[in-house]
Design an enzyme around this catalytic site. Structure first.
Site, short mmCIF file in Angstrom:
data_model
loop_
_atom_site.label_atom_id
_atom_site.label_comp_id
_atom_site.label_asym_id
_atom_site.label_seq_id
_atom_site.Cartn_x
_atom_site.Cartn_y
_atom_site.Cartn_z
N HIS A 132 1.05 -1.26 0.56
CA HIS A 132 0.01 -0.17 -0.21
C HIS A 132 0.72 1.13 -0.04
CE1 HIS A 132 0.32 -1.10 4.24
NE2 HIS A 132 0.71 -0.12 4.37
N CYS B 24 -31.47 0.77 -7.35
CA CYS B 24 -32.36 0.02 -6.95
C CYS B 24 -33.54 0.65 -7.52
CB CYS B 24 -32.43 0.78 -5.20
SG CYS B 24 -32.09 2.31 -5.88
#
Ligand code: PMT
Length: 401
Positions: free
Chosen positions: A75, A158
């Site tokens: 990272h 949705c």
């Protein structure tokens, strides 16, 4: 062959249905001459295969904290390599986590470790977006200097038409290019900005005000700061979080705004008056709440000081050349003629005219379209986000200094 090293976009893709649009975003970055490496969360990989991004970018896709045997701390190496770090789409989960410094996978750990400019394009269901926790997180990220792109409105996964839809890949790419192109051309300059509404109270619970959200001035403050300026932001009451590294002076009334602006005007190189100041206040301010039933109140108004005109007059009286003074003109009719009249009457060097009768621009909206009006010239802009407009305004001012 061109051996010049390309700038690197580190693109984080999270588990939102908009993840497939990140493929298009990769293509746009490449067309713009950028190199792209991708980090995917576990949930993103359920929606788009890592192989797709590997094929598109030509680089291995990073998914795990310890998946690069060549890099001691994956990272950190990714975070250091990036010229810009973009999370698009950024799900509610990841957005709320990074706002609170949680670093429990490769993407969120990289987000905490990076010092590169950081862009976040949220995409989520409207209820998640409107949840006060998400709202707070957006404010925290904004305050921390993260460039938030969108979200916009439209058809959501949705099934509803509402806000929460990820901004288009074109918009995210344009925001990224703007961030990469940022220079420190305002280093050494002091910029004073007024923004937001003022409130002129009749009694402790009633006031005259305007629908200004402060977004325009806050965007200008962030952009000026990012370009190296010392910024003082004098703001009336808003919902916005003061930008990091900016001297923030909250005020309520026009009189208070005048005093705060006056204190910083002489030392400024550029003064931008974006505030929607109430032109009038009540002649008398009541200490106690005015009681209904006592008959209609006789409301007498008196004029507020014109902050911009007062301070320009002071500059001119001392034959000072600075600051360069920019006013806005919020108009509903005869936009340009009224703006030209304001340029003359107030003595500003530049007036930025906007049509506030159009609800999609001007007050409290995310976008605006303006016309730069100076003595003898008019220059109309396209419709654009207030962030983009901040860049365009500062570019315009710098050309005139
Ligand atoms: O805050 P947002 O939601 O992003 O909305 C942006 C905006 C619509 C508020 C902004 O684009 C804008 O138009 N700002 C100026 C609003 C305004 O009050 O305009 P005006 O035409 O009434 O005033 C002209 C100029 O004089 C402005 O620069 C204003 O700040 C300044 N003024 C006005 C009155 C006063 N008493 N003192 C002032 O300094």
């Amino acid at each position: 062959m061109n051996n010049e090293k390309k700038q690197l976009v580190l693109l984080g893709v999270t588990g939102s249905i908009a993840a497939y649009k990140a493929c298009e975003l990769v293509r746009l970055y490449q067309k713009a001459g950028l190199d792209v490496k991708v980090i995917m969360t576990k949930h993103a990989q359920k929606l788009v295969g890592a192989a797709t991004f590997r094929a598109l970018t030509g680089h291995a896709v990073a998914t795990e904290l310890f998946d690069d045997p060549g890099a001691a701390i994956h990272h950190i190496s990714l975070a250091e390599e990036a010229d810009v770090f973009v999370i698009a789409p950024c799900s509610a989960n990841v957005l709320n986590k990074i706002a609170h410094g949680i670093a429990d996978d490769l993407l969120t750990t990289t987000a905490l470790a990076t010092t590169a400019p950081f862009i976040c394009a949220p995409a989520m269901n409207v209820a998640m977006l409107k949840n006060p926790l998400t709202h707070e997180s957006l404010k925290v990220l904004d305050h921390a200097g993260v460039t938030i792109v969108g979200p916009g409105e439209g058809y959501l996964a949705c099934g509803s038409e509402d806000s929460g839809r990820m901004s288009s890949p074109e918009e995210i790419c344009a925001a990224t290019l703007r961030v990469l192109a940022r220079t420190t051309d305002l280093a050494g300059k002091r910029v004073l900005i007024t923004t937001g509404p003022t409130r002129e109270f009749l009694d402790p619970v009633r006031f005259i005000s305007s629908p200004s959200s402060g977004k325009t001035g806050f965007a200008l403050a962030r952009e000026a700061k990012a370009r190296g300026a010392e910024v003082v932001l004098v703001s009336g009451p808003t919902e916005l979080q003061s930008p990091l590294g900016v001297e923030y002076v909250p005020v309520v009334s026009a009189q208070e705004m005048l005093e705060a602006a006056r204190a910083h005007f002489d030392s400024a190189d550029i003064a931008i008056f974006a505030a929607a100041v109430a032109d009038y206040r009540f002649a008398e301010q009541l200490e106690e709440k005015f009681k209904k039933g006592a008959g209609l109140p006789a409301l007498e108004l008196t004029e507020n000081p014109d902050i911009l005109a007062t301070l320009v007059a002071r500059r001119n009286a001392t034959n000072e050349k600075k600051p360069f003074v920019v006013g806005f003109a919020a108009e509903t009719e005869n936009i340009l003629a009224n703006a030209e009249a304001k340029l003359k009457a107030k003595g500003a060097d530049l007036i930025i005219a906007n049509d506030v009768s159009d609800l999609k621009i001007g007050f409290a909206s995310e976008h605006n379209r303006v016309c730069f009006v100076t003595q003898g010239s008019r220059e109309q802009t396209e419709l654009m986000s207030k962030e983009q407009l901040a860049t365009v305004i500062l570019d315009y001012i710098l050309k005139k200094l």
